[in-house]
Design a protein around this motif. Structure first.
Motif, PDB file in Angstrom:
ATOM      1  N   GLN A   1      42.013  46.144  39.497  1.00  0.00           N
ATOM      2  CA  GLN A   1      40.817  45.327  39.741  1.00  0.00           C
ATOM      3  C   GLN A   1      40.117  44.962  38.421  1.00  0.00           C
ATOM      4  N   LYS A   2      40.107  45.881  37.469  1.00  0.00           N
ATOM      5  CA  LYS A   2      39.537  45.582  36.153  1.00  0.00           C
ATOM      6  C   LYS A   2      40.329  44.470  35.466  1.00  0.00           C
TER       7      LYS A   2
ATOM      8  N   GLU B   1      39.287  41.227  36.925  1.00  0.00           N
ATOM      9  CA  GLU B   1      37.955  40.818  36.472  1.00  0.00           C
ATOM     10  C   GLU B   1      37.985  40.221  35.066  1.00  0.00           C
TER      11      GLU B   1
END
Length: 304
Positions: A281-282, A285
């Motif tokens: 998820q990082k 982002e």
């Protein structure tokens, strides 16, 4: 560890025909020497008449092959020098070796191997055997690669690239224990390059020996702090060892997405799915470029 995992992590061996050796540095010197001969046609004619023996001697061409084991960015220059050498010494096969090495360094292993296999005078020269071995590594014929490189090293034990390439061939053939000692020999012969220790680290990663891999990558970076592959591989090794904070410490903005993704893959392989989900998820982002890769990796995670 399977090869698919290595591809997902986007890490690999450093097996360039030339990695910043003195041979590469000598290219400009010899090119300048040839340039000076061509500045004046009269000088060129006198050179042919007065120094024919020297020019037909393989000394000039030998200098070319020493300078011609180049990275792709220097191959245009090397090709010019090789073609001039053909004019000076048309009977010499060394310029053909230069051209084949350029093909090899630019990813045309099949063409390079075909050219090298047509040589007659130089077919047992260590540099030729080594180049054939590297070509066979890239073509997936590891048994033949090992035979070629071992023969090259029987004839010249001081070629650090030979030992480095033999280690890669051993690794690709699954002979990891044999690889470790030859990487060490390569590192002893070239004390400024980090390539051998980087490859040693990769060998340990394939065996799941993360502690040894971390040590090897650190040694690589001690020798060459600019070696980007070793820096990335060290982060991967930390992640595979469960040292996630070390894996992402000090990462630059430009590297964040790939490092987060690779760390997520390592966590996934360790069965730590929550951590893997966090890193994927990082990556999403930080960079839309990694959307497809990280999103696909997220889909691979087991659902709670």
């Amino acid at each position: 560890m399977d090869h698919m995992f290595l591809r997902i992590l986007k890490i690999g061996f450093l097996s360039a025909v030339c990695a910043g050796s003195s041979a590469c540095a000598g290219l400009k010197k010899y090119t300048a020497e040839f340039e000076s001969r061509w500045k004046d046609e009269t000088l060129f004619e006198k050179s042919l008449e007065g120094e024919a023996a020297l020019q037909r001697n393989d000394a000039i061409a030998q200098a070319l092959i020493e300078a011609g084991a180049v990275e792709g960015k220097n191959c245009d220059e090397a090709r010019v020098s090789a073609r001039r050498a053909m004019m000076l010494a048309p009977e010499s096969e060394w310029p053909q070796v230069v051209l084949a090495e350029c093909d090899l360094s630019e990813g045309r292993a099949r063409e390079a191997l075909a050219s090298l296999s047509r040589l007659e005078q130089l077919k047992t020269e260590p540099r030729v055997l080594l180049a054939k071995g590297i070509a066979n590594i890239r073509l997936g014929d590891y048994k033949l690669a090992i035979e070629d490189i071992e023969e090259a090293l029987r004839r010249d034990t001081h070629m650090w690239r030979g030992w480095n390439s033999l280690g890669i061939a051993f690794d690709m053939a699954g002979r990891h224990e044999d690889a470790a000692s030859v990487y060490e020999t390569a590192a002893e012969l070239n004390t400024t390059s980090g390539a051998a220790y980087n490859n040693m680290g990769m060998s340990y990663l394939q065996q799941g020996k993360t502690g040894e891999a971390i040590t090897a990558f650190r040694k690589s970076l001690e020798r060459d702090p600019r070696l980007a592959a070793a820096r990335l591989n060290l982060r991967v090794a930390y992640a595979m060892d469960g040292q996630y904070e070390e894996a992402i410490a000090g990462v630059s903005e430009a590297e964040k997405a790939s490092v987060y993704n690779n760390t997520g893959v390592a966590a996934m392989r360790r069965g730590e799915y929550d951590r893997a989900r966090y890193f994927f998820q990082k990556a999403l982002e930080v960079s839309p470029v990694y959307y497809a890769v990280a999103a696909d990796n997220l889909q691979r995670l087991p659902h709670n």
